[in-house]
Write an enzyme that holds these catalytic residues in place. Structure first.
Site, PDB file in Angstrom:
ATOM      1  CG  ASP A  94      41.754  43.159  42.898  1.00 37.22           C
ATOM      2  OD1 ASP A  94      42.847  43.010  43.471  1.00 37.22           O
ATOM      3  OD2 ASP A  94      41.569  42.918  41.679  1.00 37.22           O
ATOM      4  CG  HIS A  95      44.552  46.355  42.228  1.00 38.17           C
ATOM      5  ND1 HIS A  95      45.908  46.524  42.354  1.00 38.17           N
ATOM      6  CD2 HIS A  95      44.374  45.148  41.626  1.00 38.17           C
ATOM      7  CE1 HIS A  95      46.532  45.470  41.844  1.00 38.17           C
ATOM      8  NE2 HIS A  95      45.619  44.614  41.411  1.00 38.17           N
ATOM      9  CG  HIS A 192      47.283  43.421  36.861  1.00 36.37           C
ATOM     10  ND1 HIS A 192      48.003  44.358  37.549  1.00 36.37           N
ATOM     11  CD2 HIS A 192      46.655  42.672  37.796  1.00 36.37           C
ATOM     12  CE1 HIS A 192      47.809  44.201  38.852  1.00 36.37           C
ATOM     13  NE2 HIS A 192      46.995  43.181  39.034  1.00 36.37           N
ATOM     14  CE  LYS A 196      49.070  36.992  33.479  1.00 32.44           C
ATOM     15  NZ  LYS A 196      48.453  38.230  33.948  1.00 32.44           N
ATOM     16  N   GLY A 229      48.210  39.154  38.944  1.00 28.67           N
ATOM     17  CA  GLY A 229      48.573  38.839  37.558  1.00 28.67           C
ATOM     18  C   GLY A 229      48.834  37.362  37.348  1.00 28.67           C
ATOM     19  CG  ASN A 272      44.790  38.556  43.280  1.00 26.66           C
ATOM     20  OD1 ASN A 272      44.580  37.814  44.231  1.00 26.66           O
ATOM     21  ND2 ASN A 272      44.929  39.858  43.414  1.00 26.66           N
ATOM     22  CG  ASP A 274      39.565  40.060  36.322  1.00 25.19           C
ATOM     23  OD1 ASP A 274      38.528  39.442  36.010  1.00 25.19           O
ATOM     24  OD2 ASP A 274      39.645  41.297  36.279  1.00 25.19           O
TER      25      ASP A 274
HETATM   26  P1  13P Z   1      45.246  38.719  35.788  1.00 22.15           P
HETATM   27  O1  13P Z   1      45.119  39.911  34.894  1.00 22.15           O
HETATM   28  O2  13P Z   1      46.477  37.937  35.485  1.00 22.15           O
HETATM   29  O3  13P Z   1      44.046  37.863  35.783  1.00 22.15           O
HETATM   30  O4  13P Z   1      45.435  39.274  37.282  1.00 22.15           O
HETATM   31  C1  13P Z   1      44.315  39.666  38.034  1.00 22.15           C
HETATM   32  C2  13P Z   1      44.683  40.399  39.281  1.00 22.15           C
HETATM   33  O5  13P Z   1      45.816  40.472  39.683  1.00 22.15           O
HETATM   34  C3  13P Z   1      43.580  41.031  40.029  1.00 22.15           C
HETATM   35  O6  13P Z   1      44.058  41.755  41.119  1.00 22.15           O
HETATM   36  O1  G3H Z   2      43.922  43.751  38.628  1.00 20.21           O
HETATM   37  C1  G3H Z   2      42.869  44.168  38.166  1.00 20.21           C
HETATM   38  C2  G3H Z   2      41.721  43.264  37.982  1.00 20.21           C
HETATM   39  O2  G3H Z   2      41.916  42.455  36.850  1.00 20.21           O
HETATM   40  C3  G3H Z   2      40.457  44.037  37.939  1.00 20.21           C
HETATM   41  O3  G3H Z   2      40.325  44.731  36.750  1.00 20.21           O
HETATM   42  O4  G3H Z   2      39.953  47.080  37.469  1.00 20.21           O
HETATM   43  O5  G3H Z   2      39.270  46.289  35.189  1.00 20.21           O
HETATM   44  O6  G3H Z   2      38.002  45.547  37.217  1.00 20.21           O
HETATM   45  P1  G3H Z   2      39.319  45.988  36.666  1.00 20.21           P
HETATM   46 ZN    ZN Z   3      45.951  42.697  40.729  1.00 19.62          ZN
END
Ligand code: 13P
Ligand code: G3H
Ligand code: ZN
Length: 335
Positions: A94-95, A192, A196, A229, A272, A274
């Site tokens: 991720d990212h 994120h 939001k 997000g 996604n 988190d």
């Molecule tokens: P949220 O912060 O909305 O859960 O998004 C997570 C996300 O985009 C991880 O890549």
């Molecule tokens: O988009 C980001 C995810 O919520 C992951 O968050 O980089 O703090 O692990 P993190």
């Molecule tokens: Zn993300």
């Protein structure tokens, strides 16, 4: 572990490629992509997905890979795979930045990587993404790339300003043609974290539709759109956390869960999530230690968390439309 092919270990253990999940789900439902950082989250995730009979994508962020150690997470996932032989899932970075993408591509453990060069100008984003795509595709790994500025779009700004933040469908087509990326993280109004939106906002369905239609008009095959997000930041969760000593801003607001499925029907294939899982953790632990102030064993709240996390995941999969699809996914993937 899997290089473009399904790997079937033992009887039914199944890690699939992200591309295979997209193929089955596209236009019908969305696959939940959940970030994990530790054992409890991993167990809750697997249990929730098996209980709800849903395929899923495990996401590892750079932060997660550093939190304990990337090897630890890999070992935890491999163990969960053995504990939950029914689970069907893919593993995704991720990212990622370029360096982390290469590390994951070379590791042989990941089904897909995300290169996030969205902060760079258009041409530079394309240049970086293309380099990652070339290296990933050579190993059968697919690439998610981001175009646009993720962020809540304030209600009171002009239409032109609004669209400057969102992904431009014409640019999206050019971006995908020039990079060859496999899925597109598009800015459709989400951001994120827990804060939001302000006011009555919703997803920008016109952007999702615009990308789908322009891709078709360009004669390209449908492109799965990724929604970052996507947490819904339930009000009840925020209230319980604050009632147990938290100080979250009560204006915290997320995506309406009822919009997941309509977005999926238009091509949003990976969602996604988190932040919502972090809220579950915070609520469980705050309430536990508020109610049992003399307690200092972390296992009792850890057990509650795993149960609550599994329920949360099953609920999300229901909203995404992925619940109950495991037999179909397994069949399509040849298992
Ligand atoms: P949220 O912060 O909305 O859960 O998004 C997570 C996300 O985009 C991880 O890549
Ligand atoms: O988009 C980001 C995810 O919520 C992951 O968050 O980089 O703090 O692990 P993190
Ligand atoms: Zn993300």
């Amino acid at each position: 572990m899997h290089k473009g092919k399904i790997s079937i270990l033992l009887l039914a253990i199944m890690i699939v490629t992200t591309a295979q999940l997209y193929q089955v789900a596209y236009g019908k439902y969305a696959v939940g992509a959940y970030n994990i950082n530790n054992i409890e989250q991993t167990i809750g995730l697997f249990r929730g997905c098996v209980d709800s009979q849903a395929p899923f994508i495990i996401q590892l962020s750079k932060g997660a890979r550093k939190y304990t150690d990337k090897r630890m997470l890999e070992a935890v996932i491999r163990t969960a795979e053995e504990m939950f032989p029914e689970a069907v899932f893919a593993v995704h970075l991720d990212h990622g930045d370029e360096e982390t993408c290469y590390d994951c591509i070379d590791s042989g453990f990941y089904s897909s990587v995300m290169i996030d060069a969205s902060h760079d100008p258009f041409d530079k984003n394309i240049e970086i993404t293309k380099r990652v795509v070339d290296r990933a595709h050579a190993k059968g790994i697919s690439v998610e790339a981001e175009l646009g500025m993720l962020g809540g779009v304030e209600e009171d700004i002009s239409v032109d300003e609004k669209h400057a933040c969102l992904t431009n469908p014409d640019e999206a087509v050019e971006f995908m043609q020039r990079t060859g990326c496999d899925s597109l993280a598009a800015a459709i109004g989400t951001s994120h974290g827990a804060y939001k939106f302000k006011g009555q906002q919703s997803l920008h369905f016109e952007v999702i539709e615009g990308i789908r239609d322009k891709v078709a008009a360009a004669g390209m095959k449908p492109v799965p759109i990724v929604m970052h997000g996507s947490s819904s930041v339930p009000q009840s969760e925020v209230e319980r956390i604050n009632a147990a000593g938290g100080k979250l801003d009560p204006s915290a607001r997320g995506v309406n869960e009822e919009e997941y499925l309509p977005a999926a029907k238009l091509g949003v294939t990976k969602v996604n999530i988190d932040t919502d899982g972090r809220l579950v953790w915070t609520r469980v632990h705050r309430e536990f230690f508020r109610d049992k102030p003399t307690e200092f064993d972390f296992r009792p709240p850890g057990k509650i968390f795993m149960d609550e996390y599994a329920k949360f995941i099953a609920h999300k999969n229901g909203k995404l439309g992925s619940a109950g699809t495991l037999p179909e996914v397994r069949k399509a993937a040849g298992g």
